[in-house]
Design a protein around this motif. Structure first.
Motif, short mmCIF file in Angstrom:
data_model
loop_
_atom_site.label_atom_id
_atom_site.label_comp_id
_atom_site.label_asym_id
_atom_site.label_seq_id
_atom_site.Cartn_x
_atom_site.Cartn_y
_atom_site.Cartn_z
N VAL A 1 -8.47 -20.10 -33.64
CA VAL A 1 -7.59 -21.27 -33.62
C VAL A 1 -6.14 -20.78 -33.55
O VAL A 1 -5.69 -20.05 -34.43
CB VAL A 1 -7.80 -22.16 -34.85
N ILE A 2 -5.44 -21.19 -32.51
CA ILE A 2 -4.11 -20.70 -32.20
C ILE A 2 -3.12 -21.87 -32.15
O ILE A 2 -3.45 -22.94 -31.64
CB ILE A 2 -4.09 -19.98 -30.84
N GLY A 3 -1.93 -21.66 -32.68
CA GLY A 3 -0.84 -22.61 -32.52
C GLY A 3 0.34 -21.89 -31.88
O GLY A 3 0.81 -20.90 -32.43
N CYS A 4 0.80 -22.36 -30.73
CA CYS A 4 1.90 -21.68 -30.04
C CYS A 4 2.75 -22.68 -29.27
O CYS A 4 2.22 -23.61 -28.66
CB CYS A 4 1.39 -20.58 -29.11
N ASP A 5 4.05 -22.51 -29.33
CA ASP A 5 4.97 -23.36 -28.58
C ASP A 5 6.22 -22.56 -28.22
O ASP A 5 6.67 -21.71 -29.01
CB ASP A 5 5.37 -24.60 -29.38
N THR A 6 6.78 -22.86 -27.06
CA THR A 6 8.07 -22.29 -26.65
C THR A 6 9.03 -23.46 -26.41
O THR A 6 9.34 -23.81 -25.27
CB THR A 6 7.92 -21.43 -25.37
N LEU A 7 9.46 -24.04 -27.50
CA LEU A 7 10.31 -25.23 -27.41
C LEU A 7 11.69 -24.93 -26.84
O LEU A 7 12.39 -25.84 -26.38
CB LEU A 7 10.43 -25.90 -28.79
N SER A 8 12.09 -23.66 -26.85
CA SER A 8 13.39 -23.30 -26.28
C SER A 8 13.45 -23.64 -24.79
O SER A 8 14.54 -23.79 -24.23
CB SER A 8 13.68 -21.81 -26.48
N ARG A 9 12.29 -23.80 -24.16
CA ARG A 9 12.24 -24.09 -22.72
C ARG A 9 12.36 -25.58 -22.42
O ARG A 9 12.40 -25.98 -21.25
CB ARG A 9 10.93 -23.54 -22.14
N VAL A 10 12.37 -26.42 -23.45
CA VAL A 10 12.44 -27.87 -23.22
C VAL A 10 13.60 -28.50 -23.99
O VAL A 10 13.59 -29.70 -24.29
CB VAL A 10 11.11 -28.57 -23.59
#
Length: 358
Positions: free
Chosen positions: A164-173
């Protein structure tokens, strides 16, 4: 839902914290606009100082330009697999909680197909076709929801080991003209959840969704600055609405989860809450303990990494859990038999919680 045999437990954790540190001072030169498109006249230093006093965020981490979300999710997953000491080919399910897919630097286009879980499986080099891979789009509570779904699969007898993985690159939005852009960050966390027949692991969980007026509290929209990058949508949040919603409903959901587990709050050792806003998180914990008749929450019950890492959405809880497990905070640790509570709130609006015995 209450526990029954078989149970599921976390056998390993891993995380990826980007190396690129962005202090609040980097935002002092930004032109900020209100949601109504009006220029905010306060100096950048005043805006960032007030921001830090409310959120507790002093800096955040952004991924390097060559990385995308599935890359950092894969790194966290590899570290979790190594920590658990399991063969990657023995994984039955890969569940990736995320919100915007892979977004290459400067592209501003969400890429969701194929799923990030399929991309992570490919990057891990897993050959087993019976290892199914899918994404969970559930806002910031997505990683906890992924744990809940993995637990359900294990209890149903259709899986023994889930990644189970949680990942986000919010710097891109991010909209550089929106003050809320200072909240968000990048990161990835993961765990291996395995079948168990002892008393450790997930004891109970709860999830709720409010989607009438609340569905509009967090979403996407054009820049606050009129005419800036027309046609491009950025992450948007009604901060006051989110704060009021969380303060009202999250303590209730946490209490309900403890009651499902048949656990008294006096047994609770740690609370791992979504790292959204320092004051909000502290307020939620205080309200939870007041629901049980306590005047205030115990000291050091709630570890936090928001001050240095910001709000990385689905990644905040798994990265924090991994950091605590691996001794990165002197005042926080988890030991065999400890009762912990995981809880999150985010776009949907969704809330969930898990009671877990270590």
């Amino acid at each position: 839902m209450t526990t029954s045999k078989p149970n599921s437990y976390i056998s390993g954790t891993g995380s990826y914290i980007p190396e690129r540190e962005i202090p609040n001072s980097d935002f002092e030169s930004h032109e900020f606009y209100s949601p109504e498109g009006e220029r905010i006249q306060n100096p950048g230093s005043v805006i960032t100082e007030k921001f830090e006093s409310i959120t507790g965020i002093r800096s955040r981490r952004y991924v390097d330009d060559h990385l995308v979300n599935s890359d950092i999710g894969t790194i966290a997953a590899q570290r979790a697999l190594e920590d658990a000491g399991v063969d990657k080919e023995s994984i039955d399910q890969i569940i990736v909680a995320q919100n915007f897919g892979d977004i290459p630097k400067g592209i501003y286009q969400y890429d969701m197909v194929p799923s990030l879980a399929a991309r992570v499986k490919q990057k891990l080099g897993i050959e087993n076709p019976e290892c199914i891979a899918y994404d969970v789009i559930y806002g910031c509570p997505g990683w906890i929801q992924g744990l809940i779904q993995a637990d359900q699969a294990i209890r149903a007898g259709v899986a023994n080991k889930c990644l189970v993985i949680g990942c986000d690159t919010l710097s891109r939005v991010l909209d550089p003209h929106d003050r809320d852009s200072m909240i968000f960050a990048d990161g990835a966390g993961a765990c291996v959840l395995e079948r168990s027949n002892d008393e450790s692991g997930i004891l109970a969980y709860s999830s709720v969704t409010h989607s009438l007026e609340e569905a509009s509290f967090i979403g996407t929209g054009p820049s606050n600055k009129p005419g800036y990058m027309p046609g491009i949508h950025f992450i948007k949040m009604k901060g006051r609405k989110v704060y009021e919603y969380a303060m009202t409903y999250v303590p209730q959901a946490m209490k309900g989860c403890l009651e499902k587990a048949g656990i008294g709050i006096d047994e609770l050792k740690k609370v791992f809450i979504h790292q959204a806003n320092e004051k909000m998180d502290e307020g939620i914990i205080q309200r939870l303990f007041r629901l049980y008749g306590f005047k205030k929450a115990p000291k050091d019950i709630m570890p936090m990494n928001i001050h240095e890492l910001g709000n990385s959405s689905v990644a905040t809880i798994p990265t924090l859990l991994d950091m605590v497990r691996k001794g990165e905070y002197e005042q926080h640790s988890v030991h065999k038999g400890d009762l912990i509570l995981l809880a999150s709130v985010g776009a949907g609006m969704n809330i969930n919680a898990i009671v877990y015995r270590w």
